[in-house]
Each structure stands twice: as structure tokens, then as C-alpha cells.
Enzyme design. Structure first.
Site, PDB file in Angstrom:
ATOM      1  N   HIS A   1      -6.915  -1.190  11.600  1.00 20.64           N
ATOM      2  CA  HIS A   1      -5.091  -1.835  10.378  1.00 20.64           C
ATOM      3  C   HIS A   1      -6.008  -3.183   9.647  1.00 20.64           C
ATOM      4  O   HIS A   1      -7.376  -3.383  10.307  1.00 20.64           O
ATOM      5  CB  HIS A   1      -4.237  -2.679  10.812  1.00 20.64           C
ATOM      6  CG  HIS A   1      -3.750  -2.887   9.189  1.00 20.64           C
ATOM      7  ND1 HIS A   1      -3.517  -2.005   8.127  1.00 20.64           N
ATOM      8  CD2 HIS A   1      -2.651  -3.607   8.966  1.00 20.64           C
ATOM      9  CE1 HIS A   1      -2.575  -2.030   7.385  1.00 20.64           C
ATOM     10  NE2 HIS A   1      -2.213  -3.808   7.883  1.00 20.64           N
TER      11      HIS A   1
ATOM     12  N   ASN B   1      -0.859  -9.455   4.549  1.00 22.14           N
ATOM     13  CA  ASN B   1      -1.283  -7.916   4.753  1.00 22.14           C
ATOM     14  C   ASN B   1      -0.949  -7.348   3.721  1.00 22.14           C
ATOM     15  O   ASN B   1      -0.718  -7.836   2.238  1.00 22.14           O
ATOM     16  CB  ASN B   1      -0.516  -7.411   5.765  1.00 22.14           C
ATOM     17  CG  ASN B   1      -0.168  -6.606   6.291  1.00 22.14           C
ATOM     18  OD1 ASN B   1      -0.748  -5.744   6.111  1.00 22.14           O
ATOM     19  ND2 ASN B   1       0.986  -6.070   7.218  1.00 22.14           N
TER      20      ASN B   1
ATOM     21  N   CYS C   1      -5.161   0.455   3.492  1.00 16.71           N
ATOM     22  CA  CYS C   1      -5.272  -0.724   4.217  1.00 16.71           C
ATOM     23  C   CYS C   1      -6.823  -1.361   4.149  1.00 16.71           C
ATOM     24  O   CYS C   1      -6.678  -2.226   3.065  1.00 16.71           O
ATOM     25  CB  CYS C   1      -4.905  -0.990   5.472  1.00 16.71           C
ATOM     26  SG  CYS C   1      -5.915   0.350   7.024  1.00 16.71           S
TER      27      CYS C   1
ATOM     28  N   GLN D   1       0.477  -1.226  -0.075  1.00 16.56           N
ATOM     29  CA  GLN D   1      -0.225   0.015   0.202  1.00 16.56           C
ATOM     30  C   GLN D   1       0.712   1.382   0.440  1.00 16.56           C
ATOM     31  O   GLN D   1       0.185   2.359  -0.557  1.00 16.56           O
ATOM     32  CB  GLN D   1      -0.953  -0.145   1.016  1.00 16.56           C
ATOM     33  CG  GLN D   1      -0.158  -0.148   2.785  1.00 16.56           C
ATOM     34  CD  GLN D   1      -1.470   0.192   3.604  1.00 16.56           C
ATOM     35  OE1 GLN D   1      -2.270  -1.224   4.142  1.00 16.56           O
ATOM     36  NE2 GLN D   1      -2.151   1.057   4.484  1.00 16.56           N
TER      37      GLN D   1
END
Ligand SMILES: *[C@@H]1O[C@H](CO)[C@@H](O)[C@H](O)[C@H]1NC(C)=O
Ligand SMILES: *[C@@H]1O[C@H](CO)[C@@H](O)[C@H](O)[C@H]1NC(C)=O
Length: 318
Positions: free
Chosen positions: A265, A284, A132, A126
Site C-alpha cells: 500500500h 491515507n 493508492c 481512491q
């Protein structure tokens, strides 16, 4: 005695040198530049504190007192307070959206890893943008598109960043996956290739003719470890939010300590396992170089890092 002093001095010189070398490597690897000497000196100081923290934690890991280890990440020049302050801008707030709920319709498997079933596409990065939530949204969309349609198409976060503001999202200043899915329900979504990522918000350039995926709706997952496990086990990768403070220096293993702070997150739960302790497998959006090739594992007991919360959601394809 004399040779001992010489030896000690040599060891000191070597470790001092390697500290500067580690700092130089860190700056090159993560493209760091600081605006002046004072800033660089302060950052180097924090970096050294981070190295100390890593060393202390990894001694616990070596002694069998922790199930994950730490390493130098791109956040090694930030204090934990700075890291949390940066992350707290990522998710706007827990969205209060009424919608269909996930109802367990079959028993989930003991273990599952959707990466082995071709339902988890490449890990992305990102960059310096609080997007996110957009990566978490495309992750569950890509997963369902793979599982149901057999398609491997990486989808556009940039479209969500640029175009879904009126749904409640804040571009690089945070957002929520349900708002992203509401946008996709109404407008479809383009591929990464046709609407590439820029890590900054721009004007909306969406072209409905280029949409490669449409959805009918989405389902919210109840706030419980059992509900989330059932959804991940029977549906596919699920968009989730969690508290990220434990991720700053994570390098591998199963995170087994709670995170400080609130949910800040968004990530993608792509599986779970049992050994040596029950854990989630999570994708992630910090690049392939972070964690376990871009993924991390989190212990499943006690709703660690508040992974089960009102943000868990997945799309229903058209
Ligand atoms: C999707 O396609 C890309 C490019 O061909 C390939 O590298 C990747 O392994 C594929 N992913 C899956 C999950 O099949
Ligand atoms: C989409 O396709 C239609 C029909 O071919 C065309 O009339 C329209 O201009 C296209 N839209 C855009 C934004 O290009």
C-alpha cells in the site's frame, strides 16, 4: 428468578437487535449491496467476527496494552485474508530505479506536522481502484508545490491512472510512485478539477496545455528510519509504501504492532511526533471518514509495517 430471566431475555433481544442495526448502518454508510441472500449471510457472519475482534482488541487498548483502537471500517465485511489479497494487487513491485538520493543537509526537527504548515491538502478516496500509488504521488507533489511555490492545488490522480502505463504503472491494478513521478517529469500534471478522479482506468485525456506543475526529477530516500525521518523533517510530505494489514480495522491511536505480509500500500508520510511514543503521521486515501480524519499514526520503532523501504521518494520541482 423470573424477573432475572425476563431481564436476561431482554438484554439478549436488545443486543441481537443492535447487531442487525449495526449491520444495517454499515451497509448504508458504505453503500454495500450483496448479490444474493447467501452472500449477505456470509458477509454478515464475517462482520460479526470483525465486531468480536474489535471488542477483544479494544479491551486490550482499555487495559493499556495497546496504543491504538479499532472500529468498524468499510472493510469490516472482509476476512483479513480477503483484505490482504485485495491489497496485494495495489503495488506492482518494488521498483528498481536508480536515481538521485536524498542526502541529509540539515538536522531535522524533533517533531513536525506538515498539516499545520498548509502542505497537506484534503484527504481523498481512491474507491474500488488499486490506485493508492497515484494518491501517494500527488500527495508529495502537492506538498512540494505548497512548500516551495505557496500553491494550494489538488492534483490529478486520474491522469496518472490513465496515462502513465508506459512508465510501468498498472492503472487500477497497482503502480509505483517513482513511475508516476517519471511521467510527471516528462508530461507535467493537471489539477484535480481539470482531470477529475473516476476510480476506473480510461483513455488518456491529458492536455499538456493544462499542466499546472512540472518537476525536474525526484529523490529516493535510503532504506532507514533515520533517512526517512530526515526527509520528512526537512523536505516535506514523502511518498512511502508499507504493509497495510494493520489498517483494516484501525480507528485511531498509534499502531504499535507489526503488519503481516509484504509492502502492498502506498501512502504519504506527513510528519512525526514523540509522545507517548515515537510515531509517524500518515495520510491515507480511504476518505476522511477512515481512521483519524483520513490519517493514521504508526509507531516509528523497528521499521513497523516495513514503512522504510525502496519506495520512499519525493519530487524535485522545476
Ligand atoms: C486549500 O484550498 C481549499 C479550498 O479553498 C481549502 O478548503 C483548504 O483548506 C486549503 N488547504 C490548505 C492546506 O491551505
Ligand atoms: C496547446 O496550445 C498550443 C498553442 O496555443 C496549441 O497549438 C495546441 O493545439 C494546444 N494543445 C491541445 C492539446 O489543445
Amino acid at each position: 428468578m423470573k424477573s432475572f430471566i425476563v431481564l436476561a431475555a431482554t438484554i439478549l433481544a436488545v443486543s441481537a437487535l443492535s447487531l442487525h442495526e449495526q449491520w444495517a448502518d454499515f451497509k448504508v454508510k458504505h453503500g454495500k449491496s450483496y448479490k444474493n441472500i447467501a452472500e449477505e449471510t456470509a458477509r454478515f457472519e464475517i462482520f460479526q467476527q470483525t465486531l468480536k475482534k474489535i471488542e477483544e482488541h479494544n479491551a486490550k487498548y482499555e487495559a493499556g496494552l495497546s496504543s491504538f483502537w479499532m472500529g468498524v471500517t468499510k472493510f469490516a465485511d472482509m476476512t483479513s485474508e480477503e483484505f490482504q489479497a485485495m491489497m496485494s494487487k495495489q503495488i506492482i513491485s518494488m521498483p528498481k530505479i536508480e536515481g538521485e538520493r536524498h542526502v541529509p543537509f540539515e538536522v531535522e526537527p524533533e517533531e513536525i506536522d506538515w498539516r499545520e504548515k498548509g502542505a497537506v491538502l484534503e484527504v481523498k478516496d481512491q474507491g474500488q481502484c488499486g490506485s493508492c500509488w497515484a494518491f501517494s504521488t500527488t500527495g508529495s507533489l502537492e506538498g512540494q508545490n505548497a512548500i516551495i511555490n505557496g500553491k494550494n492545488i489538488t492534483l490529478s490522480e486520474q491522469q496518472l491512472v490513465d496515462c502513465s502505463g508506459s512508465y510501468g504503472n498498472g492503472g487500477c491494478n497497482g503502480g509505483a510512485m517513482v513511475y508516476g513521478l517519471e511521467y510527471v517529469r516528462d508530461h507535467g500534471i493537471e489539477s484535480e478539477d481539470s482531470y477529475p478522479y473516476e476510480a476506473k482506468q480510461g483513455d488518456c485525456k491529458a492536455d499538456p496545455n493544462k499542466s499546472v506543475l512540472k518537476i525536474k526529477s525526484f529523490k529516493l530516500v535510503d532504506v532507514s528510519t533515520e533517512a526517512l525521518k530526515n526527509a520528512v523533517g526537512t523536505v516535506g510530505p514523502i511518498s512511502v509504501g508499507l504493509s497495510s494489514s494493520g489498517l483494516q480495522n484501525y480507528a485511531g491511536g498509534i499502531i504499535d504492532q507489526n503488519c503481516q505480509g509484504q509492502v502492498d500500500h502506498a501512502v504519504l508520510a506527513v510528519g512525526y511526533g514523540e509522545s507517548p511514543l515515537p510515531y509517524w503521521i500518515i495520510k491515507n486515501s480511504w476518505g476522511k471518514g477512515w481512521g483519524e480524519n483520513g490519517f493514521f499514526r504508526l509507531a516509528r520503532a523497528n521499521n513497523l509495517c516495513t514503512i522504510s523501504n525502496t519506495m520512499a521518494v519525493y519530487p524535485i520541482l522545476e
